[in-house]
Design an enzyme around this catalytic site. Structure first.
Site, PDB file in Angstrom:
ATOM      1  N   ASP A 150      78.190  31.041 129.359  1.00 20.72           N
ATOM      2  CA  ASP A 150      78.863  31.225 130.647  1.00 20.72           C
ATOM      3  C   ASP A 150      79.161  29.891 131.319  1.00 20.72           C
ATOM      4  O   ASP A 150      78.584  28.859 131.000  1.00 20.72           O
ATOM      5  CB  ASP A 150      77.970  32.033 131.585  1.00 20.72           C
ATOM      6  CG  ASP A 150      77.967  33.519 131.260  1.00 20.72           C
ATOM      7  OD1 ASP A 150      78.307  33.876 130.125  1.00 20.72           O
ATOM      8  OD2 ASP A 150      77.583  34.310 132.147  1.00 20.72           O
ATOM      9  N   ASP A 151      80.054  29.965 132.315  1.00 16.41           N
ATOM     10  CA  ASP A 151      80.256  28.946 133.346  1.00 16.41           C
ATOM     11  C   ASP A 151      81.046  27.727 132.908  1.00 16.41           C
ATOM     12  O   ASP A 151      81.054  26.724 133.602  1.00 16.41           O
ATOM     13  CB  ASP A 151      78.919  28.486 133.937  1.00 16.41           C
ATOM     14  CG  ASP A 151      78.155  29.620 134.592  1.00 16.41           C
ATOM     15  OD1 ASP A 151      78.769  30.667 134.830  1.00 16.41           O
ATOM     16  OD2 ASP A 151      76.956  29.444 134.848  1.00 16.41           O
ATOM     17  N   HIS A 200      85.564  34.643 133.738  1.00 22.29           N
ATOM     18  CA  HIS A 200      84.292  34.694 134.475  1.00 22.29           C
ATOM     19  C   HIS A 200      84.537  34.550 135.979  1.00 22.29           C
ATOM     20  O   HIS A 200      83.707  33.998 136.700  1.00 22.29           O
ATOM     21  CB  HIS A 200      83.368  33.592 133.958  1.00 22.29           C
ATOM     22  CG  HIS A 200      81.917  33.788 134.290  1.00 22.29           C
ATOM     23  ND1 HIS A 200      81.279  35.008 134.215  1.00 22.29           N
ATOM     24  CD2 HIS A 200      80.961  32.889 134.692  1.00 22.29           C
ATOM     25  CE1 HIS A 200      80.008  34.862 134.552  1.00 22.29           C
ATOM     26  NE2 HIS A 200      79.793  33.595 134.855  1.00 22.29           N
ATOM     27  N   HIS A 204      83.205  32.587 141.206  1.00 20.66           N
ATOM     28  CA  HIS A 204      81.832  32.895 140.845  1.00 20.66           C
ATOM     29  C   HIS A 204      80.991  33.389 142.010  1.00 20.66           C
ATOM     30  O   HIS A 204      79.919  32.859 142.317  1.00 20.66           O
ATOM     31  CB  HIS A 204      81.163  31.685 140.187  1.00 20.66           C
ATOM     32  CG  HIS A 204      80.009  32.070 139.298  1.00 20.66           C
ATOM     33  ND1 HIS A 204      78.750  32.351 139.774  1.00 20.66           N
ATOM     34  CD2 HIS A 204      79.928  32.235 137.960  1.00 20.66           C
ATOM     35  CE1 HIS A 204      77.942  32.650 138.785  1.00 20.66           C
ATOM     36  NE2 HIS A 204      78.639  32.596 137.658  1.00 20.66           N
ATOM     37  N   TYR A 241      76.435  36.802 137.672  1.00 26.08           N
ATOM     38  CA  TYR A 241      75.138  37.393 137.997  1.00 26.08           C
ATOM     39  C   TYR A 241      74.998  38.818 137.454  1.00 26.08           C
ATOM     40  O   TYR A 241      74.040  39.509 137.778  1.00 26.08           O
ATOM     41  CB  TYR A 241      74.889  37.389 139.512  1.00 26.08           C
ATOM     42  CG  TYR A 241      75.335  36.138 140.204  1.00 26.08           C
ATOM     43  CD1 TYR A 241      74.579  34.977 140.126  1.00 26.08           C
ATOM     44  CD2 TYR A 241      76.535  36.100 140.909  1.00 26.08           C
ATOM     45  CE1 TYR A 241      75.003  33.803 140.747  1.00 26.08           C
ATOM     46  CE2 TYR A 241      76.968  34.927 141.529  1.00 26.08           C
ATOM     47  CZ  TYR A 241      76.200  33.788 141.447  1.00 26.08           C
ATOM     48  OH  TYR A 241      76.625  32.628 142.052  1.00 26.08           O
ATOM     49  N   HIS A 304      74.166  29.482 128.983  1.00 21.50           N
ATOM     50  CA  HIS A 304      75.195  28.786 129.746  1.00 21.50           C
ATOM     51  C   HIS A 304      75.537  27.424 129.150  1.00 21.50           C
ATOM     52  O   HIS A 304      74.704  26.800 128.507  1.00 21.50           O
ATOM     53  CB  HIS A 304      74.722  28.554 131.189  1.00 21.50           C
ATOM     54  CG  HIS A 304      74.371  29.798 131.930  1.00 21.50           C
ATOM     55  ND1 HIS A 304      73.172  30.451 131.762  1.00 21.50           N
ATOM     56  CD2 HIS A 304      75.059  30.514 132.853  1.00 21.50           C
ATOM     57  CE1 HIS A 304      73.131  31.534 132.549  1.00 21.50           C
ATOM     58  NE2 HIS A 304      74.272  31.584 133.221  1.00 21.50           N
TER      59      HIS A 304
END
Length: 423
Positions: A150-151, A200, A204, A241, A304
């Site tokens: 992720d991210d 994503h 966020h 999340y 991540h």
């Protein structure tokens, strides 16, 4: 991971000490994906640069890291939203902004029967209304790991992506729209290296706290930015999340986005101060695989590319994961999604095609694709998942392309550097 925690991280990097680089490589080329991929100094990697296709389109997108809304005069976004508005379930946003944007749901009076299949409340992944697909939290093939991060794109991810190339390992990467806007050449590298790109959101935030229009815009503009920068439109996403309910699912489904969740949480976003906990979470997953826990179906772990620490942890445990599981694959490969993007020309192998190689080699089950000529070319975590434990329920990837910078790692030594992750 709470949003406030994300902004306390410095985007530091794995450091590589390259014994040799291809003669054509320029360490300061900030104009092409290939040139950007050769940069090994994280300070240079994370310094701003100009990229005209994005710079010239700034007015067509929300400001970075602000909650997205449909921009005035954006007729395409307005038309799409109006076409799906009647499909959105009549479920009010959770909590009150601004607190709820960062996960403060204090004062929310929510029915304990979980009528909205609210993941943050119950880790529900099976919608309570018909016509909405289940979230993907486990995989149909036994003893496989849906491998992803992720991210991204993290501005300093070159050493990590070089490492994945050295292992011929493809992954599913969940990219934040604002990160793609700020570091477009880094985003392009994912496609060049054959990774599967998913959305994503734009800024966020907790999706269930948003209005219908905001939730739509968070997904819409992320998809449009990835299209502008990379040349493809994703067909998968992950809520930051894990915060999703049936209202948000209807919006994502109307945009033809498959929702990908997880069963195991590394909690790597917590940083080097929690290294023992994170190591234990990785080892819990590895032990579960070794003990036959996934003999009937595969699983997904949340990890991540957020910081040097998170990427270093992935490197640290890669060989053990590869040994414990039969295959580490992008989620799309596990689900037999052969067309991962809206656009033609990019394919993933089926799992049978992939596993039929016998070695996990990704030498040729996919067809060619690359970003178009107009382009060259973050923060997730669980607020309620049980760390490293089941919560409920090698290497082929997308778009075989010419790996123009693979040689930059061939003779490099990976040094897992000391980490400075707090501002």
């Amino acid at each position: 991971m709470r949003l406030s925690s994300f902004f306390t991280f410095r985007l530091t990097s794995l450091v590589i000490s390259a014994l040799s680089l291809p003669p054509s490589a320029s360490a300061q080329d900030r104009t092409t994906e290939q040139g950007e991929a050769q940069i090994s100094d994280p300070t240079v990697e994370c310094s701003p640069y100009q990229y005209p296709p994005v710079d010239n389109a700034q007015s067509n997108f929300p400001s970075s890291w602000t909650v997205a809304t449909i921009l005035p005069g954006d007729s395409a976004a307005q038309a799409k939203y109006q076409s799906i508005e009647s499909l959105i379930l009549n479920i009010p946003p959770k909590g009150k902004q601004p607190g709820a944007l960062t996960g403060n749901f204090a004062g929310v009076n929510y029915d304990s029967s979980d009528p909205d299949c609210w993941w943050t409340y119950s880790m529900c992944t099976s919608p309570n209304v018909s016509g909405i697909p289940n979230d993907i939290a486990e995989l149909p093939e036994p003893n496989i790991l849906g491998y992803g991060f992720d991210d991204g794109p993290n501005c300093s991810h070159n050493a990590f992506y070089d490492y994945l190339l050295s292992k011929d390992q493809k992954a599913t990467v969940f990219y934040i729209g604002s990160n793609v806007q700020q570091f477009p050449l880094e985003a392009q590298r994912a496609l060049t290296d054959g990774h599967e790109i998913c959305a994503h959101t734009w800024s966020h935030h907790y999706m269930t706290s948003l209005t219908n229009e905001q939730a739509f815009a968070e997904l819409w503009y992320t998809m449009q930015m990835i299209k502008l920068v990379v040349g493809v439109t994703p067909t998968c996403w992950r809520p930051p999340y894990g915060d999703i309910d049936d209202r948000i699912r209807t919006i994502a489904d109307a945009l033809d986005l498959t929702t990908i969740m997880w069963q195991y949480d590394s909690d790597d976003w917590r940083g080097i101060g929690s290294e023992t906990e994170v190591d234990n979470n990785y080892m819990n997953l590895i032990t579960a695989a070794q003990n036959g826990t996934f003999s009937m179906s595969g699983t997904i772990m949340l990890t991540h590319e957020l910081t040097n620490f998170t990427m270093s942890e992935a490197v640290k445990f890669y060989d053990q994961l590869a040994s414990a599981f039969s295959y580490l694959v992008p989620v799309g490969v596990a689900l037999n999604v052969t067309t991962p993007y809206v656009e033609d020309g990019y394919t993933l192998p089926t799992f049978a095609e992939f596993s039929g190689s016998g070695s996990g080699d990704s030498s040729d089950p996919s067809t060619s694709g690359s970003s178009d000529g107009s382009v060259t070319n973050g923060t997730s975590g669980s607020t309620s998942a049980t760390s490293g434990n089941s919560t409920n329920t090698s290497n082929s990837g997308a778009a075989k392309v010419s790996f123009g910078h693979v040689g930059s790692f061939a003779s490099a030594v990976v040094l897992i550097a000391g980490v400075q992750f707090m501002l």
